[in-house]
Design a protein around this motif. Structure first.
Motif, PDB file in Angstrom:
ATOM      1  N   PRO A 134       0.816  -1.224   0.000  1.00 25.91           N
ATOM      2  CA  PRO A 134       0.000   0.000   0.000  1.00 25.91           C
ATOM      3  C   PRO A 134       0.846   1.269   0.000  1.00 25.91           C
ATOM      4  O   PRO A 134       2.025   1.251   0.348  1.00 25.91           O
ATOM      5  CB  PRO A 134      -0.750  -0.106   1.331  1.00 25.91           C
ATOM      6  N   SER A 135       0.217   2.369  -0.360  1.00 25.42           N
ATOM      7  CA  SER A 135       0.845   3.680  -0.215  1.00 25.42           C
ATOM      8  C   SER A 135       0.559   4.176   1.204  1.00 25.42           C
ATOM      9  O   SER A 135      -0.319   3.662   1.886  1.00 25.42           O
ATOM     10  CB  SER A 135       0.263   4.660  -1.230  1.00 25.42           C
ATOM     11  N   ARG A 136       1.292   5.199   1.635  1.00 27.52           N
ATOM     12  CA  ARG A 136       1.044   5.784   2.969  1.00 27.52           C
ATOM     13  C   ARG A 136      -0.378   6.321   3.066  1.00 27.52           C
ATOM     14  O   ARG A 136      -1.014   6.234   4.107  1.00 27.52           O
ATOM     15  CB  ARG A 136       2.021   6.920   3.218  1.00 27.52           C
ATOM     16  N   GLU A 137      -0.830   6.904   1.964  1.00 26.14           N
ATOM     17  CA  GLU A 137      -2.176   7.470   1.959  1.00 26.14           C
ATOM     18  C   GLU A 137      -3.214   6.374   2.186  1.00 26.14           C
ATOM     19  O   GLU A 137      -4.169   6.568   2.942  1.00 26.14           O
ATOM     20  CB  GLU A 137      -2.435   8.137   0.606  1.00 26.14           C
ATOM     21  N   GLN A 138      -3.023   5.229   1.537  1.00 27.74           N
ATOM     22  CA  GLN A 138      -3.948   4.109   1.711  1.00 27.74           C
ATOM     23  C   GLN A 138      -3.918   3.612   3.154  1.00 27.74           C
ATOM     24  O   GLN A 138      -4.956   3.277   3.722  1.00 27.74           O
ATOM     25  CB  GLN A 138      -3.601   2.973   0.739  1.00 27.74           C
ATOM     26  N   ILE A 139      -2.711   3.585   3.746  1.00 27.36           N
ATOM     27  CA  ILE A 139      -2.592   3.118   5.135  1.00 27.36           C
ATOM     28  C   ILE A 139      -3.314   4.092   6.071  1.00 27.36           C
ATOM     29  O   ILE A 139      -4.039   3.682   6.971  1.00 27.36           O
ATOM     30  CB  ILE A 139      -1.114   2.940   5.527  1.00 27.36           C
TER      31      ILE A 139
ATOM     32  N   TYR B  74      -6.934   3.520   5.827  1.00 27.02           N
ATOM     33  CA  TYR B  74      -7.281   2.276   6.520  1.00 27.02           C
ATOM     34  C   TYR B  74      -7.449   2.511   8.019  1.00 27.02           C
ATOM     35  O   TYR B  74      -8.350   1.973   8.651  1.00 27.02           O
ATOM     36  CB  TYR B  74      -6.193   1.231   6.254  1.00 27.02           C
ATOM     37  N   TRP B  75      -6.563   3.344   8.591  1.00 25.56           N
ATOM     38  CA  TRP B  75      -6.620   3.626  10.028  1.00 25.56           C
ATOM     39  C   TRP B  75      -7.505   4.827  10.343  1.00 25.56           C
ATOM     40  O   TRP B  75      -7.560   5.281  11.484  1.00 25.56           O
ATOM     41  CB  TRP B  75      -5.212   3.877  10.584  1.00 25.56           C
ATOM     42  N   ASN B  76      -8.147   5.363   9.299  1.00 29.58           N
ATOM     43  CA  ASN B  76      -9.029   6.510   9.497  1.00 29.58           C
ATOM     44  C   ASN B  76      -8.308   7.724  10.087  1.00 29.58           C
ATOM     45  O   ASN B  76      -8.828   8.402  10.964  1.00 29.58           O
ATOM     46  CB  ASN B  76     -10.185   6.119  10.417  1.00 29.58           C
ATOM     47  N   ARG B  77      -7.111   7.967   9.601  1.00 25.32           N
ATOM     48  CA  ARG B  77      -6.319   9.100  10.095  1.00 25.32           C
ATOM     49  C   ARG B  77      -6.101  10.077   8.945  1.00 25.32           C
ATOM     50  O   ARG B  77      -6.050   9.672   7.790  1.00 25.32           O
ATOM     51  CB  ARG B  77      -4.934   8.619  10.573  1.00 25.32           C
ATOM     52  N   PRO B  78      -5.941  11.345   9.284  1.00 23.38           N
ATOM     53  CA  PRO B  78      -5.624  12.297   8.215  1.00 23.38           C
ATOM     54  C   PRO B  78      -4.221  12.020   7.674  1.00 23.38           C
ATOM     55  O   PRO B  78      -3.349  11.581   8.428  1.00 23.38           O
ATOM     56  CB  PRO B  78      -5.676  13.658   8.923  1.00 23.38           C
ATOM     57  N   TYR B  79      -4.034  12.244   6.387  1.00 25.36           N
ATOM     58  CA  TYR B  79      -2.721  11.974   5.802  1.00 25.36           C
ATOM     59  C   TYR B  79      -1.973  13.260   5.473  1.00 25.36           C
ATOM     60  O   TYR B  79      -2.473  14.133   4.787  1.00 25.36           O
ATOM     61  CB  TYR B  79      -2.843  11.140   4.516  1.00 25.36           C
ATOM     62  N   ASP B  80      -0.768  13.396   6.018  1.00 20.88           N
ATOM     63  CA  ASP B  80       0.167  14.419   5.546  1.00 20.88           C
ATOM     64  C   ASP B  80       1.576  13.890   5.774  1.00 20.88           C
ATOM     65  O   ASP B  80       1.754  12.730   6.149  1.00 20.88           O
ATOM     66  CB  ASP B  80      -0.073  15.779   6.229  1.00 20.88           C
ATOM     67  N   GLN B  81       2.563  14.737   5.558  1.00 19.33           N
ATOM     68  CA  GLN B  81       3.963  14.282   5.645  1.00 19.33           C
ATOM     69  C   GLN B  81       4.341  13.753   7.017  1.00 19.33           C
ATOM     70  O   GLN B  81       5.294  12.995   7.145  1.00 19.33           O
ATOM     71  CB  GLN B  81       4.890  15.455   5.329  1.00 19.33           C
TER      72      GLN B  81
ATOM     73  N   VAL C 276       3.222   5.547  10.204  1.00 24.01           N
ATOM     74  CA  VAL C 276       2.454   4.311  10.024  1.00 24.01           C
ATOM     75  C   VAL C 276       2.379   3.547  11.339  1.00 24.01           C
ATOM     76  O   VAL C 276       3.406   3.262  11.947  1.00 24.01           O
ATOM     77  CB  VAL C 276       3.113   3.433   8.935  1.00 24.01           C
ATOM     78  N   PRO C 277       1.172   3.220  11.826  1.00 22.57           N
ATOM     79  CA  PRO C 277       1.078   2.412  13.042  1.00 22.57           C
ATOM     80  C   PRO C 277       1.502   0.970  12.725  1.00 22.57           C
ATOM     81  O   PRO C 277       1.200   0.473  11.652  1.00 22.57           O
ATOM     82  CB  PRO C 277      -0.420   2.457  13.399  1.00 22.57           C
ATOM     83  N   GLY C 278       2.195   0.337  13.633  1.00 26.37           N
ATOM     84  CA  GLY C 278       2.626  -1.048  13.407  1.00 26.37           C
ATOM     85  C   GLY C 278       3.695  -1.113  12.332  1.00 26.37           C
ATOM     86  O   GLY C 278       4.447  -0.162  12.120  1.00 26.37           O
ATOM     87  N   LEU C 279       3.733  -2.249  11.643  1.00 26.99           N
ATOM     88  CA  LEU C 279       4.756  -2.443  10.617  1.00 26.99           C
ATOM     89  C   LEU C 279       4.531  -1.467   9.463  1.00 26.99           C
ATOM     90  O   LEU C 279       3.404  -1.236   9.059  1.00 26.99           O
ATOM     91  CB  LEU C 279       4.680  -3.874  10.078  1.00 26.99           C
ATOM     92  N   ASP C 280       5.604  -0.928   8.947  1.00 30.36           N
ATOM     93  CA  ASP C 280       5.518   0.031   7.847  1.00 30.36           C
ATOM     94  C   ASP C 280       5.958  -0.630   6.552  1.00 30.36           C
ATOM     95  O   ASP C 280       7.146  -0.815   6.310  1.00 30.36           O
ATOM     96  CB  ASP C 280       6.402   1.250   8.153  1.00 30.36           C
TER      97      ASP C 280
ATOM     98  N   PRO D  38       8.747   6.699  -2.009  1.00 31.67           N
ATOM     99  CA  PRO D  38       9.074   7.543  -3.163  1.00 31.67           C
ATOM    100  C   PRO D  38      10.482   8.119  -3.074  1.00 31.67           C
ATOM    101  O   PRO D  38      10.914   8.553  -2.004  1.00 31.67           O
ATOM    102  CB  PRO D  38       8.031   8.666  -3.072  1.00 31.67           C
ATOM    103  N   TRP D  39      11.201   8.122  -4.193  1.00 31.72           N
ATOM    104  CA  TRP D  39      12.492   8.832  -4.291  1.00 31.72           C
ATOM    105  C   TRP D  39      12.315   9.945  -5.298  1.00 31.72           C
ATOM    106  O   TRP D  39      11.812   9.727  -6.402  1.00 31.72           O
ATOM    107  CB  TRP D  39      13.624   7.904  -4.734  1.00 31.72           C
TER     108      TRP D  39
END
Ligand SMILES: Nc1nc2c(c(=O)[nH]1)N[C@H]1C(S)=C(S)[C@@H](COP(=O)(O)O)O[C@H]1N2
Ligand SMILES: [Mo]
Length: 423
Positions: free
Chosen positions: A381-386, A389-396, A400-404, A409-410
């Protein structure tokens, strides 16, 4: 091959596509092809000789020109001022193929440890608890039993990217892959005879901290290895000499080093290591132990520099606790289009797989990414998808909770410099 990918031959035919410095015209004839032997010797004087002492003849060293090393992970020096060793990360940016050399294999210690100096003649592995016959095995005993040799990765649960990380060693260096040789744990447990009530087992190491973990007995009977061999020689002390447990696809912490005891039990035991999994329901905790599908581009990666536009082979590693990697896709336009990468060798189950993708860089700033799919259909998954999934807002700043296992991206700037896309 994706149809969008230009054929490799096209790259090789077209001199214009060659990266700066790689000019075919400057190639000089190979030795033996030159008409006048002496002339060619003048042009190519023999290199200086490495003066090797007895030690290096008996046990080889790498070239002094190859300098890649492990680095402390998580900002803690290793060894620290008391001599305790902490996590060190493998230099994935310099890796080729799928095997991590033993001397560069990442190292994890749960709470810092002094390396136990174990005499293999003295060492014993005891298996007891809910078995018909408790048994102890010396290392020599283990070597008499039928062995397996398998490629497996290990990854620490602390292997995560962050916007502060600069290199792939910082973001992903807490995983490595080696060829492990040993006895299947199921072979040993069959010798002991499991009682009907046996549902879990606890594996314990030899050092003060013990590194004990609870694991489901089904995993023990499936594919765990009591390993004494690593990359064609004895397991290194840092990796658990003389024997360590391999729990393919599970978080690193379960791969008990300096293994001395396995107790077969009828419930989840709360050990020092297990406290990290306290928030999980013991009945389903085992499912959470498994590493998700994950991949990363190792070249070009953070802090590396592309000399100019032209063709490059993007190279990287993919792995999953769910089995073998089935597919790796690479995007060179920030995730708009995904292209099928090619495997450099047949992907093995719960092992790193090396992928490559030929890329003709036009010199424009862009972002490159990789994502993988494993044999049971799990997609990285992408960070945004994660975050979703956890119902959290996404920014920089999202961590990631638990295993990442998020997509890394480079960012490639127009000057060819490569930086962390999360920064
Ligand atoms: N006995 C013992 N086993 C241990 C540990 C430890 O501290 N003691 N650390 C664990 C952790 S946290 C990890 S990530 C892996 C790392 O294995 P490696 O050092 O061979 O890479 O070993 C695990 N096994
Ligand atoms: Mo770990």
């Amino acid at each position: 091959m994706g149809s969008k990918q230009p054929a490799r031959r096209e790259f090789l035919k077209s001199g214009a596509a060659l990266a700066g410095g790689l000019t075919l015209g400057a190639a000089t004839p190979a030795l033996g092809q030159s008409p006048a032997g002496s002339q060619s010797h003048d042009q190519h004087p023999a290199p200086a000789m490495i003066k090797e002492g007895h030690d290096q003849i008996a046990y080889g060293e790498r070239s002094k020109h190859v300098t890649s090393v492990r680095i402390a992970h998580g900002g803690r020096p290793s060894p620290d001022s008391w001599g305790l060793t902490f996590h060190v990360a493998a230099p994935l940016q310099d890796s080729v193929g799928v095997i991590t050399p033993s001397s560069l294999h990442y190292m994890g210690t749960t709470r810092g440890s002094f390396l136990p100096d174990i005499d293999p003649q003295e060492h014993q592995l005891m298996i007891h608890g809910l078995v018909d016959r408790p048994l102890t095995f010396t290392v020599a005993d283990l070597k008499r039993l039928p062995s397996v040799t398998r490629l497996h990765f290990i990854e620490c649960a602390g292997n995560r990217s962050s916007r502060r990380a600069k290199t792939v060693q910082d973001t992903h260096g807490m995983t490595s892959c080696a060829e492990w040789t040993g006895v299947l744990l199921s072979t040993l447990l069959r010798e002991c005879g499991l009682k009907g009530s046996a549902t879990w087992f606890v594996a314990e190491g030899s050092e003060e901290i013990k590194g004990a973990s609870s694991m489901p007995i089904a995993k023990a009977m499936d594919d765990c290895i009591v390993a004494y061999g690593m990359n064609g020689e004895a397991v290194r002390p840092q990796q658990g000499f003389p024997v360590r447990l391999m729990v393919p696809g599970f978080e690193g912490i379960f791969h008990t080093k300096w293994l001395r005891r396995i107790k077969v039990v009828d419930r989840y035991y709360m050990n020092y290591n297990d406290y990290g999994h306290l928030d999980r329901d013991p009945k389903v905790a085992a499912l959470d132990y498994q590493i998700g599908p994950k991949s990363v581009i190792t070249f070009p990666s953070g802090s590396q520099q592309l000399p100019g536009k032209g063709f490059y082979e993007i190279s990287g590693l993919a792995w999953s606790g769910g089995g073998a990697i089935k597919l790796v896709e690479v995007s060179t336009d920030g995730g708009k289009r995904w292209n099928k990468a090619e495997f450099k060798s047949t992907p093995q189950r719960m092992a790193h797989a090396r992928f490559g993708y030929m890329w003709n860089w036009d010199g424009q700033p862009t972002e490159i990414l990789s994502r993988c799919t494993d044999e049971i259909g799990q997609v990285q998954p992408s960070r945004e998808q994660i975050a979703k999934y956890w119902n959290r807002p996404y920014d920089q700043t999202f961590s990631v909770p638990g295993l990442d296992n998020s997509i890394q991206p480079w960012r490639i700037a127009s000057d060819g410099s490569v930086t962390n896309g999360f920064a």
